[in-house]
Design a protein around this motif. Structure first.
Motif, PDB file in Angstrom:
ATOM      1  N   LEU A 237       0.833  -1.213   0.000  1.00  0.00           N
ATOM      2  CA  LEU A 237       0.000   0.000   0.000  1.00  0.00           C
ATOM      3  C   LEU A 237       0.863   1.257   0.000  1.00  0.00           C
ATOM      4  O   LEU A 237       0.450   2.299  -0.498  1.00  0.00           O
ATOM      5  CB  LEU A 237      -0.925  -0.005   1.220  1.00  0.00           C
ATOM      6  CG  LEU A 237      -2.068  -1.011   1.134  1.00  0.00           C
ATOM      7  CD1 LEU A 237      -2.682  -1.254   2.493  1.00  0.00           C
ATOM      8  CD2 LEU A 237      -3.139  -0.522   0.165  1.00  0.00           C
ATOM      9  N   ASP A 238       2.059   1.134   0.582  1.00  0.00           N
ATOM     10  CA  ASP A 238       2.971   2.288   0.584  1.00  0.00           C
ATOM     11  C   ASP A 238       3.642   2.469  -0.773  1.00  0.00           C
ATOM     12  O   ASP A 238       4.418   3.410  -0.962  1.00  0.00           O
ATOM     13  CB  ASP A 238       4.043   2.112   1.670  1.00  0.00           C
ATOM     14  CG  ASP A 238       3.488   2.383   3.059  1.00  0.00           C
ATOM     15  OD1 ASP A 238       2.407   2.975   3.158  1.00  0.00           O
ATOM     16  OD2 ASP A 238       4.135   1.999   4.050  1.00  0.00           O
ATOM     17  N   GLY A 239       3.393   1.546  -1.681  1.00  0.00           N
ATOM     18  CA  GLY A 239       3.885   1.721  -3.044  1.00  0.00           C
ATOM     19  C   GLY A 239       5.130   0.924  -3.391  1.00  0.00           C
ATOM     20  O   GLY A 239       5.839   1.273  -4.338  1.00  0.00           O
ATOM     21  N   TYR A 240       5.415  -0.134  -2.630  1.00  0.00           N
ATOM     22  CA  TYR A 240       6.639  -0.895  -2.876  1.00  0.00           C
ATOM     23  C   TYR A 240       6.322  -2.302  -3.388  1.00  0.00           C
ATOM     24  O   TYR A 240       5.471  -2.998  -2.825  1.00  0.00           O
ATOM     25  CB  TYR A 240       7.474  -0.989  -1.601  1.00  0.00           C
ATOM     26  CG  TYR A 240       7.994   0.356  -1.169  1.00  0.00           C
ATOM     27  CD1 TYR A 240       9.173   0.871  -1.701  1.00  0.00           C
ATOM     28  CD2 TYR A 240       7.285   1.142  -0.267  1.00  0.00           C
ATOM     29  CE1 TYR A 240       9.632   2.126  -1.330  1.00  0.00           C
ATOM     30  CE2 TYR A 240       7.732   2.397   0.112  1.00  0.00           C
ATOM     31  CZ  TYR A 240       8.913   2.881  -0.427  1.00  0.00           C
ATOM     32  OH  TYR A 240       9.366   4.121  -0.065  1.00  0.00           O
ATOM     33  N   ARG A 248      14.452  -3.391   1.281  1.00  0.00           N
ATOM     34  CA  ARG A 248      14.299  -2.345   2.305  1.00  0.00           C
ATOM     35  C   ARG A 248      13.699  -2.848   3.610  1.00  0.00           C
ATOM     36  O   ARG A 248      13.812  -2.188   4.637  1.00  0.00           O
ATOM     37  CB  ARG A 248      13.434  -1.208   1.770  1.00  0.00           C
ATOM     38  CG  ARG A 248      14.097  -0.524   0.605  1.00  0.00           C
ATOM     39  CD  ARG A 248      13.362   0.718   0.222  1.00  0.00           C
ATOM     40  NE  ARG A 248      13.941   1.265  -0.997  1.00  0.00           N
ATOM     41  CZ  ARG A 248      13.707   2.479  -1.418  1.00  0.00           C
ATOM     42  NH1 ARG A 248      12.929   3.267  -0.734  1.00  0.00           N
ATOM     43  NH2 ARG A 248      14.257   2.912  -2.537  1.00  0.00           N
TER      44      ARG A 248
ATOM     45  N   PRO B 112       5.984   5.904   2.770  1.00  0.00           N
ATOM     46  CA  PRO B 112       5.106   5.967   1.595  1.00  0.00           C
ATOM     47  C   PRO B 112       5.403   7.158   0.689  1.00  0.00           C
ATOM     48  O   PRO B 112       5.104   7.111  -0.504  1.00  0.00           O
ATOM     49  CB  PRO B 112       3.695   6.079   2.192  1.00  0.00           C
ATOM     50  CG  PRO B 112       3.864   6.417   3.611  1.00  0.00           C
ATOM     51  CD  PRO B 112       5.226   5.995   4.027  1.00  0.00           C
ATOM     52  N   ARG B 114       8.452   8.318   0.007  1.00  0.00           N
ATOM     53  CA  ARG B 114       9.645   8.001  -0.801  1.00  0.00           C
ATOM     54  C   ARG B 114       9.252   7.309  -2.093  1.00  0.00           C
ATOM     55  O   ARG B 114       9.761   7.621  -3.165  1.00  0.00           O
ATOM     56  CB  ARG B 114      10.579   7.083  -0.020  1.00  0.00           C
ATOM     57  CG  ARG B 114      11.437   7.806   0.980  1.00  0.00           C
ATOM     58  CD  ARG B 114      12.248   6.828   1.798  1.00  0.00           C
ATOM     59  NE  ARG B 114      13.127   7.540   2.698  1.00  0.00           N
ATOM     60  CZ  ARG B 114      14.411   7.777   2.467  1.00  0.00           C
ATOM     61  NH1 ARG B 114      14.973   7.321   1.379  1.00  0.00           N
ATOM     62  NH2 ARG B 114      15.139   8.455   3.321  1.00  0.00           N
ATOM     63  N   SER B 115       8.332   6.349  -1.971  1.00  0.00           N
ATOM     64  CA  SER B 115       7.974   5.586  -3.175  1.00  0.00           C
ATOM     65  C   SER B 115       7.258   6.462  -4.188  1.00  0.00           C
ATOM     66  O   SER B 115       7.179   6.117  -5.356  1.00  0.00           O
ATOM     67  CB  SER B 115       7.089   4.399  -2.799  1.00  0.00           C
ATOM     68  OG  SER B 115       5.815   4.857  -2.433  1.00  0.00           O
ATOM     69  N   ARG B 116       6.701   7.565  -3.718  1.00  0.00           N
ATOM     70  CA  ARG B 116       5.963   8.445  -4.631  1.00  0.00           C
ATOM     71  C   ARG B 116       6.816   9.598  -5.137  1.00  0.00           C
ATOM     72  O   ARG B 116       6.306  10.538  -5.745  1.00  0.00           O
ATOM     73  CB  ARG B 116       4.699   8.961  -3.943  1.00  0.00           C
ATOM     74  CG  ARG B 116       3.641   7.883  -3.897  1.00  0.00           C
ATOM     75  CD  ARG B 116       2.510   8.186  -2.964  1.00  0.00           C
ATOM     76  NE  ARG B 116       1.473   7.160  -3.088  1.00  0.00           N
ATOM     77  CZ  ARG B 116       1.527   5.958  -2.539  1.00  0.00           C
ATOM     78  NH1 ARG B 116       2.564   5.628  -1.798  1.00  0.00           N
ATOM     79  NH2 ARG B 116       0.570   5.072  -2.714  1.00  0.00           N
TER      80      ARG B 116
END
Lengths: 339, 396
Positions: A237-240, A248, B112, B114-116
């Motif tokens: 959900l955090d985009g990873y 990480r 969150p 960082r990924s964006r």
């Protein structure tokens, strides 16, 4: 091998061997519960003993403790001291002998302290016995094996722990199966394969057969199963994606285990003897363990050289153990804490 | 990087979340069946249900952590069935908080962003802004293990808030906190919802949490949606016997009774007495042509009277603040709970008492003790009838 077996046992105790998460957990659970019950039984026995001791009166019990405790401690330290001597003496005598002449080494009673140490033997080991080349070869082979083994074990362990794909269970069982086949059973066909590939007397012959390890895959898979699923979901959900989650989150969380495995991998690769012996026959690619054997050929009167060479060959592992001692202990206890 | 825009700089309107006929099966086991619900933009919707009812699966389906077996999920009006979780712009707070244990609070909140692709100075500013609003600014350099449960909870919230998502999903975020902290955090979450003006879908099995926090409650049982409504609607007009028994503390008493009588004079008889049904409920029961019904009565709607139509034996007397709670037993063995403001000193285990249905405490003003002694009229709102087979509510 014994080091690997220890890791294997620890890992099995931590998580079980089942393919599915629940299976793995169930295995761990049953181990844990049986351990718990036996512990409980021991505890009860202890309690019983204490109760019967109390029946004799408090004062009696206390005075007995006062007498017993220092004695127990003394016996323990005595035992540890004896063990330290048993383990340490061969190392000490190797150091001493490396600083003596061959005549002094053969003397009876043996010389236990070098009054006039001869440091030149170490230089001679390099110049006369080509130890420098052997050490260089061992370093190349070992470092590449450790890196490759870590990469393949971590990646495969992650895949078995976090990804769902066809034949996952079967493939994992195949990895486990490789741990059960002794090296002696495969050494001849493996050598024939190496020769057929044209790799005889080459670094690939020394490295490629060891770039993946069933023990490593098993070990990391079990450790990664201990990483909470919520962390994976949170990272998604955090985009990873998988790669960033691995690099990480998963790897930093398992750093002690990775360090411990790297150390064991280093020791196994550095100490290899039989395999390098049968796939090489020239000094340009031979490793230090074979080099030590070669030292015998330098002359019967050069025991001091052999001892100096042995010390030099053992030095990298010794230094690594000192530097990574803490990680090693944390790595070995990490699974138990998580479990 | 150039395209990255500070989320805090953008006016993010909350998004509506809707599920239409969504089902999720694991092998042959249903986790969610035919689930249709709309969470309006800016709404605080609570999914309430017992453990294993499928409420967390609904949340995971919305987040994209599970793929629905059938049905359509929309966020902000767009179908997101095939959209990856990272692209749904949804934040989730987990029951376990799911904080990254090796990272500091600052890094956790920043993760969150960082990924964006937010630039470092902007990240830092956003983290500090959120940390200040949740009183975490002095804890930014600590690791999660060095925090209390409440502080960890705040970090999890901060990590969700920092990127201003279209909607928040919260999976029993207060269940690991102690009772006092839970009450405080409940109030803080409600405040936060008002402040952020965002859509929150909140999962809990605690009906007190649900009724105190949610704009609406969706009650789920056995993988199916049972009822959606405001807390008052769900409490006062439960759609079925499950909702009636699940929402309310203590739960509603459900008694099985045979219907007898004709015309408007209809009684529901059970082993330890009978209840005269109000005419509207009698008509409803007759319309359905039912021989048996489940009768639901809230504990506070049962009154101890001199002469009543229900007889029970006191099993346990509990003092709950200024009131008393009696756990009574029928001759058949069924327990029934009665909330009363009578002095518990007069009650003993084993006492046989008479009960009647009524609501004197609400209507107490102006009603004499004599009038309270007997309550011949059963107010229809105090009695709930449910079909025995389906559990469905019989509406007047």
């Amino acid at each position: 091998m014994s080091a690997r077996e220890t890791l294997q046992e620890r890992s099995a105790a931590a998580g079980g061997i089942g393919d599915s998460d629940s299976g793995g957990m169930a295995g761990g659970g049953s181990n844990g519960s049986s351990g718990g019950s036996s512990g409980g039984a021991t505890g009860k026995g202890g309690m019983g003993g204490r109760r019967s001791g109390a029946a004799y009166g408090r004062g009696h019990n206390r005075s007995r403790n006062r007498v017993r405790r220092p004695m127990t401690m003394g016996a323990r330290y005595l035992l540890l001291a004896v063990l330290a001597i048993v383990i340490g003496f061969p190392i000490y005598i190797t150091v001493v002998n490396s600083l003596l002449t061959s005549r002094q080494i053969a003397a009876r009673p043996p010389v236990l302290f070098p009054v006039h140490p001869l440091w030149g033997d170490f230089a001679a080991a390099f110049s006369q016995a080509h130890l420098g080349i052997y050490l260089r070869n061992s370093a190349i082979v070992t470092i590449l094996i450790v890196i490759a083994e870590l990469v393949t074990s971590v990646l495969a362990g992650y895949a078995f722990a976090f990804l769902k794909f066809p034949f996952r269970r079967l493939l994992f069982m195949a990895c486990i199966a490789t741990m059960m086949v002794p090296m002696e059973a495969t050494i001849v066909p493996n050598r024939q394969t190496i020769v057929a590939l044209g790799w005889f007397n080459s670094f690939p012959a020394l490295i490629v057969p060891f770039i993946a390890s069933g023990v490593g895959i098993f070990l990391f898979r079990q450790a990664f199963l201990g990483v909470p699923r919520d962390l994976r979901d949170a990272a998604r959900l955090d985009g990873y994606g998988h790669w960033h989650f691995l690099t990480r989150i998963v790897i930093p969380l398992n750093r002690p285990l990775i360090a411990a495995f790297a150390l064991y991998s280093f020791m196994s690769a550095w100490n290899q003897y039989l395999w390098p012996l049968i796939v090489t026959d020239t000094n340009s690619v031979r490793t230090v363990q074979i080099g030590l054997k070669q030292l015998e050929g330098v002359g019967l009167n050069h025991f001091n050289l052999i001892f100096a060479g042995t010390l030099l060959a053992a030095l990298p592992i010794f230094l690594l153990l000192i530097v990574f001692q803490r990680q090693l202990v944390r790595g070995l206890s990490a699974g138990a804490l998580k479990g | 990087m150039a395209g990255a825009v500070l989320s805090s700089d953008v006016d993010r309107s909350p998004a509506a979340v809707s599920l239409e006929g969504v089902s999720k099966w694991y092998d042959n086991v249903p986790a969610v069946q035919d689930f249709t619900i709309d969470a309006e933009a800016g709404e605080f919707l609570v999914l309430l249900g017992p453990s294993g009812c499928g409420k967390t699966t609904v949340l995971r389906l919305i987040a994209g952590l599970e793929i629905p077996s059938q049905g359509v999920i929309r966020i902000g009006g767009q179908v997101v069935n095939d959209v990856d979780p990272r692209n749904r712009d949804i934040a989730m707070v987990f029951q376990s908080y799911a904080l990254y244990p090796h990272m500091t609070v600052r890094r956790n909140i920043e993760f969150p962003l960082r990924s964006r692709g937010h630039p470092a100075p902007a990240r830092s500013r956003m983290v500090e802004e959120v940390a200040r609003s949740l009183q975490l600014d002095k804890l930014l350099d600590r690791k999660p293990a060095q925090l209390s449960g409440g502080q960890r909870q705040r970090v999890a919230l901060a990590r969700a808030i920092v990127r201003r998502p279209l909607a928040f999903l919260m999976d029993e975020p207060l269940s690991n906190l102690d009772a006092q902290l839970r009450i405080e955090m409940r109030a803080e979450l409600v405040e936060l919802h008002a402040k952020l003006d965002t859509t929150i879908i909140y999962v809990t099995h605690d009906q007190v949490e649900a009724t105190t926090m949610g704009n609406r409650i969706a009650v789920i049982d056995q993988s199916r949606l049972q009822q959606v409504g405001t807390p008052r609607e769900v409490y006062e007009h439960p759609a079925n016997a499950f909702v009636a028994g699940f929402v309310g503390n203590p739960p509603m008493n459900i008694i099985r009774g045979h219907l007898e009588g004709e015309g408007d004079a209809m009684n529901a008889r059970f082993q330890d007495g009978y209840l005269q049904l109000p005419p509207v409920l009698a008509a409803a029961a007759r319309r359905e042509n039912l021989g048996e019904v489940l009768i639901g009565i809230r504990p506070q709607d049962l009154q101890i009277v001199e002469q009543g139509t229900i007889h029970a034996t006191v099993s346990l007397v509990e003092v709950v603040g200024s009131e008393s709670r009696l756990v009574c037993r029928f001759a058949g063995g069924q327990f029934i709970t009665v909330d009363t403001d009578r002095d518990p000193a007069h009650m003993r285990n084993g006492d046989v008492i008479d009960l009647a249905v009524g609501r004197p405490r609400r209507e107490q003003q102006g009603v004499s003790q004599e009038e309270l002694r007997s309550l011949p009229e059963v107010p229809p709102e105090a009695l709930h009838l449910f079909d025995v087979a389906s559990g469905r509510r019989l509406d007047p």
